[in-house]
Motif scaffolding. Structure first.
Motif, short mmCIF file in Angstrom:
data_model
loop_
_atom_site.label_atom_id
_atom_site.label_comp_id
_atom_site.label_asym_id
_atom_site.label_seq_id
_atom_site.Cartn_x
_atom_site.Cartn_y
_atom_site.Cartn_z
N UNK A 23 0.87 -1.18 0.00
CA UNK A 23 0.00 0.00 0.00
C UNK A 23 0.91 1.22 0.00
N UNK A 24 0.99 1.91 -1.14
CA UNK A 24 2.00 2.93 -1.34
C UNK A 24 1.64 4.31 -0.81
N UNK A 25 0.38 4.59 -0.59
CA UNK A 25 -0.03 5.91 -0.12
C UNK A 25 -0.96 5.79 1.08
N UNK A 26 -1.12 6.89 1.78
CA UNK A 26 -2.01 6.91 2.94
C UNK A 26 -3.44 6.64 2.49
N UNK A 27 -4.16 5.85 3.25
CA UNK A 27 -5.54 5.54 2.95
C UNK A 27 -5.73 4.34 2.05
N UNK A 31 -5.72 -5.98 -0.44
CA UNK A 31 -6.73 -7.03 -0.27
C UNK A 31 -6.31 -8.26 -1.05
N UNK A 32 -6.62 -9.44 -0.50
CA UNK A 32 -6.33 -10.69 -1.19
C UNK A 32 -7.64 -11.44 -1.44
N UNK A 33 -7.68 -12.17 -2.55
CA UNK A 33 -8.86 -12.97 -2.88
C UNK A 33 -8.41 -14.19 -3.67
N UNK A 34 -9.09 -15.31 -3.43
CA UNK A 34 -8.83 -16.53 -4.19
C UNK A 34 -10.14 -16.87 -4.90
N UNK A 35 -10.10 -16.81 -6.23
CA UNK A 35 -11.30 -17.07 -7.02
C UNK A 35 -10.97 -17.95 -8.21
N UNK A 36 -11.69 -19.03 -8.36
CA UNK A 36 -11.60 -19.89 -9.54
C UNK A 36 -10.17 -20.27 -9.90
N UNK A 37 -9.39 -20.62 -8.90
CA UNK A 37 -8.03 -21.07 -9.15
C UNK A 37 -7.02 -19.97 -9.37
N UNK A 41 -4.11 -10.25 -5.60
CA UNK A 41 -3.69 -9.34 -4.55
C UNK A 41 -3.80 -7.94 -5.13
N UNK A 42 -4.63 -7.08 -4.51
CA UNK A 42 -4.92 -5.77 -5.06
C UNK A 42 -4.64 -4.67 -4.07
N UNK A 43 -4.14 -3.54 -4.58
CA UNK A 43 -4.02 -2.32 -3.78
C UNK A 43 -5.28 -1.51 -4.06
N UNK A 44 -5.99 -1.12 -2.99
CA UNK A 44 -7.31 -0.50 -3.11
C UNK A 44 -7.32 0.83 -2.37
N UNK A 45 -8.00 1.83 -2.95
CA UNK A 45 -8.14 3.14 -2.30
C UNK A 45 -9.27 3.09 -1.26
N UNK A 46 -9.45 4.18 -0.56
CA UNK A 46 -10.52 4.26 0.45
C UNK A 46 -11.89 4.06 -0.17
N UNK A 47 -12.07 4.58 -1.38
CA UNK A 47 -13.38 4.48 -2.03
C UNK A 47 -13.63 3.13 -2.68
N UNK A 48 -12.61 2.25 -2.69
CA UNK A 48 -12.78 0.92 -3.24
C UNK A 48 -12.27 0.75 -4.65
N UNK A 49 -11.66 1.80 -5.20
CA UNK A 49 -11.11 1.72 -6.55
C UNK A 49 -9.80 0.94 -6.53
N UNK A 50 -9.68 -0.03 -7.41
CA UNK A 50 -8.46 -0.84 -7.48
C UNK A 50 -7.39 -0.06 -8.23
N UNK A 51 -6.22 0.09 -7.61
CA UNK A 51 -5.11 0.81 -8.22
C UNK A 51 -4.28 -0.13 -9.07
N UNK A 52 -3.93 -1.27 -8.51
CA UNK A 52 -3.19 -2.29 -9.26
C UNK A 52 -3.49 -3.66 -8.70
N UNK A 53 -3.32 -4.67 -9.54
CA UNK A 53 -3.64 -6.04 -9.16
C UNK A 53 -2.54 -6.97 -9.64
#
Length: 88
Positions: A23-27, A31-37, A41-53
């Motif tokens: 997580x490169x910036x404040x806020x 998040x990690x998720x395992x789906x369909x094999x 791993x995603x970096x997510x902002x406060x509003x829920x926008x995915x920055x990178x995966x």
């Protein structure tokens, strides 16, 4: 929270490779998720926008290590009383 990170160790045939998502910036949070094999791993902002995966095949992932930043406001094992003790 800024500084949270996840390390992913992946089998790359004859060797292993280690990747980090931080997580490169404040806020922001990681998040990690395992789906369909697939492990995501995603970096997510406060509003829920995915920055990178980062995506990996679940069969190739050897270890997934979440390393949260220690919170400064949390005391080590000491709970604060909700109210004063009436007997004292």
């Amino acid at each position: 929270m800024k500084g949270d990170r996840v390390e992913i160790v992946v089998d790359a045939g004859d060797t292993t490779r280690t990747y980090e998502v931080v997580a490169s910036r404040a806020g922001r949070r990681v998040e990690t998720a395992v789906r369909r094999g697939v492990v995501e791993v995603s970096e997510v902002t406060r509003s829920g926008t995915v920055v990178r995966t980062a995506r990996f095949m679940a069969t190739r992932v050897l270890a997934l290590v979440e390393q949260p930043v220690p919170r400064e406001d949390a005391s080590e094992g000491q709970a604060r009383p909700l109210r004063e003790d009436p007997k004292s």
